[in-house]
Design a protein around this motif. Sequence first.
Motif, PDB file in Angstrom:
ATOM      1  N   LEU A 126       0.829  -1.200   0.000  1.00 36.73           N
ATOM      2  CA  LEU A 126       0.000   0.000   0.000  1.00 36.73           C
ATOM      3  C   LEU A 126       0.867   1.255   0.000  1.00 36.73           C
ATOM      4  O   LEU A 126       0.661   2.182  -0.801  1.00 36.73           O
ATOM      5  N   ALA A 127       1.848   1.298   0.871  1.00 33.57           N
ATOM      6  CA  ALA A 127       2.716   2.474   0.983  1.00 33.57           C
ATOM      7  C   ALA A 127       3.547   2.673  -0.280  1.00 33.57           C
ATOM      8  O   ALA A 127       3.691   3.796  -0.775  1.00 33.57           O
ATOM      9  N   ASP A 128       4.101   1.583  -0.801  1.00 31.24           N
ATOM     10  CA  ASP A 128       4.948   1.692  -1.992  1.00 31.24           C
ATOM     11  C   ASP A 128       4.153   2.201  -3.190  1.00 31.24           C
ATOM     12  O   ASP A 128       4.638   3.050  -3.959  1.00 31.24           O
ATOM     13  N   ASN A 129       2.958   1.677  -3.384  1.00 35.31           N
ATOM     14  CA  ASN A 129       2.141   2.086  -4.523  1.00 35.31           C
ATOM     15  C   ASN A 129       1.666   3.528  -4.385  1.00 35.31           C
ATOM     16  O   ASN A 129       1.696   4.310  -5.337  1.00 35.31           O
ATOM     17  N   ARG A 130       1.229   3.879  -3.202  1.00 39.21           N
ATOM     18  CA  ARG A 130       0.793   5.260  -2.970  1.00 39.21           C
ATOM     19  C   ARG A 130       1.948   6.217  -3.203  1.00 39.21           C
ATOM     20  O   ARG A 130       1.794   7.274  -3.816  1.00 39.21           O
ATOM     21  N   ASN A 131       3.135   5.860  -2.729  1.00 33.41           N
ATOM     22  CA  ASN A 131       4.304   6.716  -2.859  1.00 33.41           C
ATOM     23  C   ASN A 131       4.710   6.882  -4.327  1.00 33.41           C
ATOM     24  O   ASN A 131       5.036   7.982  -4.773  1.00 33.41           O
ATOM     25  N   ALA A 132       4.670   5.792  -5.076  1.00 38.06           N
ATOM     26  CA  ALA A 132       5.025   5.837  -6.486  1.00 38.06           C
ATOM     27  C   ALA A 132       4.090   6.752  -7.266  1.00 38.06           C
ATOM     28  O   ALA A 132       4.512   7.489  -8.161  1.00 38.06           O
ATOM     29  N   ILE A 133       2.808   6.712  -6.906  1.00 38.38           N
ATOM     30  CA  ILE A 133       1.818   7.570  -7.567  1.00 38.38           C
ATOM     31  C   ILE A 133       2.006   9.020  -7.140  1.00 38.38           C
ATOM     32  O   ILE A 133       2.056   9.935  -7.974  1.00 38.38           O
ATOM     33  N   ALA A 134       2.121   9.252  -5.831  1.00 38.87           N
ATOM     34  CA  ALA A 134       2.199  10.615  -5.301  1.00 38.87           C
ATOM     35  C   ALA A 134       3.417  11.367  -5.808  1.00 38.87           C
ATOM     36  O   ALA A 134       3.369  12.580  -6.017  1.00 38.87           O
TER      37      ALA A 134
END
Length: 219
Positions: A164-172
């Motif tokens: 969750l954190a990795d995907n959100r970070n990649a998008i943000a």
Amino acid sequence: MFDDINSESIRRLTEAKSLLQIIKSETVIKNANIPFDIKIYKGTFFVLLYGALEYTIVESVQRCILQLNSMNRNINEFKVPILSLILHDECNAIMEAKDKKWTKRYDLFSRLNDTSKINDINETLFPTSNGNIKYAQLKSIWDIFGISSPVVSQDKIKGSLSGLADNRNAIAHGRELVSTIGSRYSIQDLEKIYNDISEYCSYITLTFEDYIRNNDFLK
């Protein structure tokens, strides 16, 4: 004590769940190769779900500090790790000291057996490293508060937190397209992640409530 935080957390989780329902419905209707817009929805799902998690842990930490400030307890009654919150200013003074470093060390350690009352812990403190919320950040929070309950209710939560954190970070941060991330996950994958994070958000508020109710912050 934490009911309002739990309710607001559920509201945010509901938004993520609603998007998941749209994804499922659109996939059934189109019943073919996954369209581009559904890939975008899937990627956006991670942003909404991460927002629910971040809200829950940040608000729970702040509410916990407010509760501690209202307890009217002496410094020397608290578990040692939480003194790093209580004596935050003294810790910072050591870091910033130059020729007065020994005076500042004395000021800090002489307060370990202090009988003065606690009512001024800075409620905006968030005792972990910078970065997205993963298991390591959560463990730091648990350690500092001296929470005796496990950091996660089940080991599988660790993987969901990391993804969750990795995907959100990649998008943000623009490292990957929303659609690229969304294309990697099936509906079943998203449902599993949602269930894990939803369960964990409830666990967070329950853990902090038990921590305060049971005076788990005392020696």
